[in-house]
Enzyme design. Structure first.
Site, PDB file in Angstrom:
ATOM      1  N   SER A   1       9.371   5.649  -3.489  1.00  0.00           N
ATOM      2  CA  SER A   1       9.265   4.656  -2.415  1.00  0.00           C
ATOM      3  C   SER A   1       8.259   5.160  -1.395  1.00  0.00           C
ATOM      4  O   SER A   1       8.190   6.364  -1.118  1.00  0.00           O
ATOM      5  CB  SER A   1      10.631   4.498  -1.738  1.00  0.00           C
ATOM      6  N   SER A   2       7.481   4.246  -0.834  1.00  0.00           N
ATOM      7  CA  SER A   2       6.529   4.646   0.205  1.00  0.00           C
ATOM      8  C   SER A   2       7.285   5.287   1.365  1.00  0.00           C
ATOM      9  O   SER A   2       6.759   6.159   2.056  1.00  0.00           O
ATOM     10  CB  SER A   2       5.740   3.434   0.696  1.00  0.00           C
TER      11      SER A   2
ATOM     12  N   GLY B   1       5.312   4.198  -8.951  1.00  0.00           N
ATOM     13  CA  GLY B   1       6.089   2.960  -9.096  1.00  0.00           C
ATOM     14  C   GLY B   1       5.164   1.757  -9.061  1.00  0.00           C
ATOM     15  O   GLY B   1       5.186   0.893  -9.950  1.00  0.00           O
ATOM     16  N   HIS B   2       4.300   1.703  -8.034  1.00  0.00           N
ATOM     17  CA  HIS B   2       3.324   0.617  -7.951  1.00  0.00           C
ATOM     18  C   HIS B   2       2.402   0.630  -9.181  1.00  0.00           C
ATOM     19  O   HIS B   2       2.092  -0.407  -9.754  1.00  0.00           O
ATOM     20  CB  HIS B   2       2.437   0.781  -6.710  1.00  0.00           C
TER      21      HIS B   2
ATOM     22  N   GLN C   1       7.781  -9.542   7.835  1.00  0.00           N
ATOM     23  CA  GLN C   1       9.009  -9.100   7.186  1.00  0.00           C
ATOM     24  C   GLN C   1       9.645  -7.875   7.847  1.00  0.00           C
ATOM     25  O   GLN C   1      10.625  -7.348   7.360  1.00  0.00           O
ATOM     26  CB  GLN C   1       8.776  -8.859   5.695  1.00  0.00           C
TER      27      GLN C   1
ATOM     28  N   GLN D   1      12.038  -3.631 -10.079  1.00  0.00           N
ATOM     29  CA  GLN D   1      13.501  -3.793 -10.003  1.00  0.00           C
ATOM     30  C   GLN D   1      14.059  -3.067  -8.778  1.00  0.00           C
ATOM     31  O   GLN D   1      15.106  -3.419  -8.261  1.00  0.00           O
ATOM     32  CB  GLN D   1      14.133  -3.222 -11.288  1.00  0.00           C
TER      33      GLN D   1
ATOM     34  N   GLY E   1       0.812  -1.217   0.000  1.00  0.00           N
ATOM     35  CA  GLY E   1       0.000   0.000   0.000  1.00  0.00           C
ATOM     36  C   GLY E   1       0.845   1.265   0.000  1.00  0.00           C
ATOM     37  O   GLY E   1       2.031   1.223  -0.326  1.00  0.00           O
TER      38      GLY E   1
ATOM     39  N   HIS F   1       2.204   4.632  -5.106  1.00  0.00           N
ATOM     40  CA  HIS F   1       2.737   5.740  -5.898  1.00  0.00           C
ATOM     41  C   HIS F   1       2.887   5.260  -7.339  1.00  0.00           C
ATOM     42  O   HIS F   1       2.540   4.113  -7.656  1.00  0.00           O
ATOM     43  CB  HIS F   1       4.058   6.240  -5.307  1.00  0.00           C
TER      44      HIS F   1
END
Ligand code: AMP
Length: 283
Positions: free
Chosen positions: A185-186, A36-37, A61, A148, A31, A34
């Site tokens: 990145s989140s 990227g997702h 994780q 990636q 979640g 952005h």
């Protein structure tokens, strides 16, 4: 777009897709979405009949002192973005159903889990391995899409799929960056204005790796030194690791050839960021 929460419901939805011979593209996420997702989602949409996106901040994780609690959770906004992309199902399971009392099964990507990020995040990739395997079992995708940007994760997932003969294709797509090169990145949400400036040193160091190779230097030690010099110039940055590795074994290579990956993890203030590039060498 349907939001599915329970394991039973996701199984039923997927079963009906299968019965109708529809292909399923799957994008697992935590979640705080952005571009990227969304690049993964767009690709999944373009290549499959149905698209499933999971949103699950996987407790397994995160280390004890990591940011599980603070991790940005923007579920309503995420759903709005995914609905605009024409996603069919958002799978948003509860941790209590994914990990009921008594859960004790491990998936251990030996030799790959203790390198690079794994050295500083013990147990992280076991957590990733378990959740991805569980999600694959539930969603049964034809193709699963990964970025990636999380290079070590992609290597480990490809290995698990091969080692355990999972019936899914893995598609790895390029890292999406902002204009200045910072990988989306989140966790960028944690950065202050000045830290965001400082965070540009990650991409600058990676660009330096490639320009050093272009200048004919392929000795990894020299390349890493050049990269580290750039990061040390940034006051807010602390290096976790900088390395150039083989894209399957994750072992550092002595000399760089095309396809090897220059990869790094750097803390900017308290925020740990990762990035990498696939090296190109004509030598
Ligand atoms: P996360 O929500 O951070 O677990 O990421 C979910 C997926 O999105 C993973 O496959 C990531 O590699 C991918 N991803 C995250 N950031 C980017 C980015 N900047 N460009 C491309 N893919 C990304």
């Amino acid at each position: 777009m349907e939001v599915v929460v329970s394991i039973q419901d996701i199984r039923e939805r997927v079963k009906s897709f299968r019965e109708n011979q529809l292909t399923v593209g799957f994008v697992p996420t935590m979640g705080a979405l952005h571009e990227g997702h969304l690049s993964l989602v767009k690709k999944a949409k373009g290549e499959n009949d149905k698209t499933v996106v999971s949103i699950f901040v996987n407790p397994l994780q995160f280390g004890k002192n990591e940011d599980f609690r603070q991790y940005p959770r923007t579920f309503d906004n995420d759903c709005e973005l995914l609905s605009k992309e024409g996603v069919d199902i958002v799978f948003h399971p509860k941790a209590s159903e994914m990990y009921p009392e008594g859960f004790c099964t491990l998936v251990i990507p030996e030799h790959l889990e203790d390198k690079l990020c794994g050295k500083l995040r013990p147990g992280h990739f076991r957590g990733v391995a378990v959740i991805v395997l569980k999600l694959f079992n539930l969603v049964k995708p034809d193709v699963a899409y990964f970025g990636q940007k999380d290079f070590q994760q992609t290597v480990i997932i490809k290995r698990i799929v091969s080692d355990l003969n999972l019936d899914v294709n893995i598609s790895v797509l390029p890292t999406i960056r902002n204009k200045e090169g910072l990988a989306l990145s989140s966790r960028n949400a944690y950065l202050s204005e000045t830290e965001r400036e400082g965070a540009l040193c990650l991409y600058k160091a990676l660009a330096k790796a490639q320009s050093t190779i272009n200048a004919g230097i392929i000795n990894t030690k020299e390349i890493v030194q050049e990269m580290e010099k750039i990061i040390r110039n940034c006051k807010s940055a602390t290096i976790d690791y900088v390395s150039v590795v083989n894209p399957e074994t994750l072992e550092e290579v002595p000399r760089v050839s095309s396809g090897d990956v220059a990869t790094l993890a750097v803390r900017i203030g308290k925020t740990r960021l990762i990035d990498n590039i696939i090296c190109v060498s004509t030598i």
